[in-house]
Design a protein around this motif. Structure first.
Motif, PDB file in Angstrom:
ATOM      1  N   LYS A  85      71.390  27.767  77.389  1.00  0.00           N
ATOM      2  CA  LYS A  85      71.647  27.848  75.939  1.00  0.00           C
ATOM      3  C   LYS A  85      70.398  28.286  75.188  1.00  0.00           C
ATOM      4  CE  LYS A  85      75.459  24.582  75.234  1.00  0.00           C
ATOM      5  NZ  LYS A  85      75.851  23.276  74.673  1.00  0.00           N
ATOM      6  N   ALA A  86      69.244  27.720  75.604  1.00  0.00           N
ATOM      7  CA  ALA A  86      67.978  28.083  74.947  1.00  0.00           C
ATOM      8  C   ALA A  86      67.686  29.563  75.153  1.00  0.00           C
ATOM      9  CB  ALA A  86      66.838  27.231  75.491  1.00  0.00           C
ATOM     10  N   GLU A  89      70.096  31.547  72.977  1.00  0.00           N
ATOM     11  CA  GLU A  89      69.681  31.517  71.569  1.00  0.00           C
ATOM     12  C   GLU A  89      68.455  32.396  71.344  1.00  0.00           C
ATOM     13  OE1 GLU A  89      69.113  27.495  70.389  1.00  0.00           O
ATOM     14  OE2 GLU A  89      71.242  26.972  70.521  1.00  0.00           O
ATOM     15  N   SER A  90      67.510  32.317  72.287  1.00  0.00           N
ATOM     16  CA  SER A  90      66.302  33.145  72.177  1.00  0.00           C
ATOM     17  C   SER A  90      66.662  34.635  72.217  1.00  0.00           C
ATOM     18  CB  SER A  90      65.341  32.798  73.318  1.00  0.00           C
ATOM     19  OG  SER A  90      64.265  33.694  73.354  1.00  0.00           O
ATOM     20  N   ALA A  92      69.594  35.884  71.464  1.00  0.00           N
ATOM     21  CA  ALA A  92      70.339  36.216  70.237  1.00  0.00           C
ATOM     22  C   ALA A  92      69.383  36.468  69.077  1.00  0.00           C
ATOM     23  CB  ALA A  92      71.301  35.077  69.888  1.00  0.00           C
ATOM     24  N   ASN A  93      68.345  35.604  68.957  1.00  0.00           N
ATOM     25  CA  ASN A  93      67.336  35.808  67.903  1.00  0.00           C
ATOM     26  C   ASN A  93      66.596  37.122  68.102  1.00  0.00           C
ATOM     27  OD1 ASN A  93      67.975  33.380  66.702  1.00  0.00           O
ATOM     28  ND2 ASN A  93      66.418  32.226  67.825  1.00  0.00           N
TER      29      ASN A  93
END
Length: 201
Positions: A85-86, A89-90, A92-93
């Motif tokens: 997930k991290a 998210e990274s 995606a950012n």
């Protein structure tokens, strides 16, 4: 012939039996309470546990060990899930940042192309095609004015030459008339003088 067929059948059955036994032994060797997958550990407990009527009797130590291994596996899965997930998210950012950067770059590129394809004239942006048309119109207008002034100059020059020629003719006629008038005047004076001389005599 029948002997060979019977021998072949006996050999095939014997090999099949050894193959099944070897596979069962391999499966037993793979099963362990402390090694392998959770599925193998559950299978080990099921196969090695005792029987009481239709129930299975399992050692408590095996259950605690199996529980600990299951919890460890679940914890590892949760950790992997959190790490994934991290990372997602990274990424995606990072993708959002790249999209913003790409949008800014595209905007800058569009501005650069527009600036490259246009020319500033008196503070206003004008496309190169319009600028060329305007310049050719100005050049054509100036060329037309030049031809008009050349025509006017030639026309004025011709009129000036005609006027000079006429002036020279008039001056020549005037000079001829003055000379004729002077000769007549001199002739009249001589005649008058002659008459005066005659009267005195």
């Amino acid at each position: 012939m029948k002997f060979l067929t019977k021998a072949t059948v006996i050999l095939l059955v014997t090999f099949s039996f050894f193959s099944v036994n070897a596979q069962t032994d391999d499966d037993d060797e793979k099963l362990s309470l402390n090694e392998g997958t959770i599925d193998n550990q559950f299978e080990y407990v099921i196969q090695k546990s005792g029987k009481y009527q239709e129930y299975k009797v399992v050692k408590r130590t095996w259950l605690y060990s199996l529980k600990a291994h299951t919890m460890d596996t679940l914890a590892a899965f949760h950790k992997n899930l959190a790490d994934t997930k991290a990372v997602v998210e990274s990424q995606a950012n990072e993708i959002e940042s790249l999209k913003t950067s790409l949008s800014n770059t595209q905007s800058t590129l569009n501005d650069t192309n527009e600036e490259k394809d246009s020319i500033s004239l008196f503070g206003a942006q004008m496309s190169k095609a319009s600028y060329k048309v305007l310049m050719w119109c100005i050049i054509a207008g100036l060329a037309g004015l030049l031809l008009f002034f050349i025509y006017k100059f030639k026309n004025s020059n011709s009129l000036t030459r005609d006027a000079k020629h006429k002036l020279e003719e008039v001056e020549a006629e005037y000079e001829e008339h003055r000379r004729t008038a002077l000769e007549r005047e001199q002739k009249v004076r001589r005649q008058l003088q002659d008459e005066l001389n005659k009267n005195k005599a």
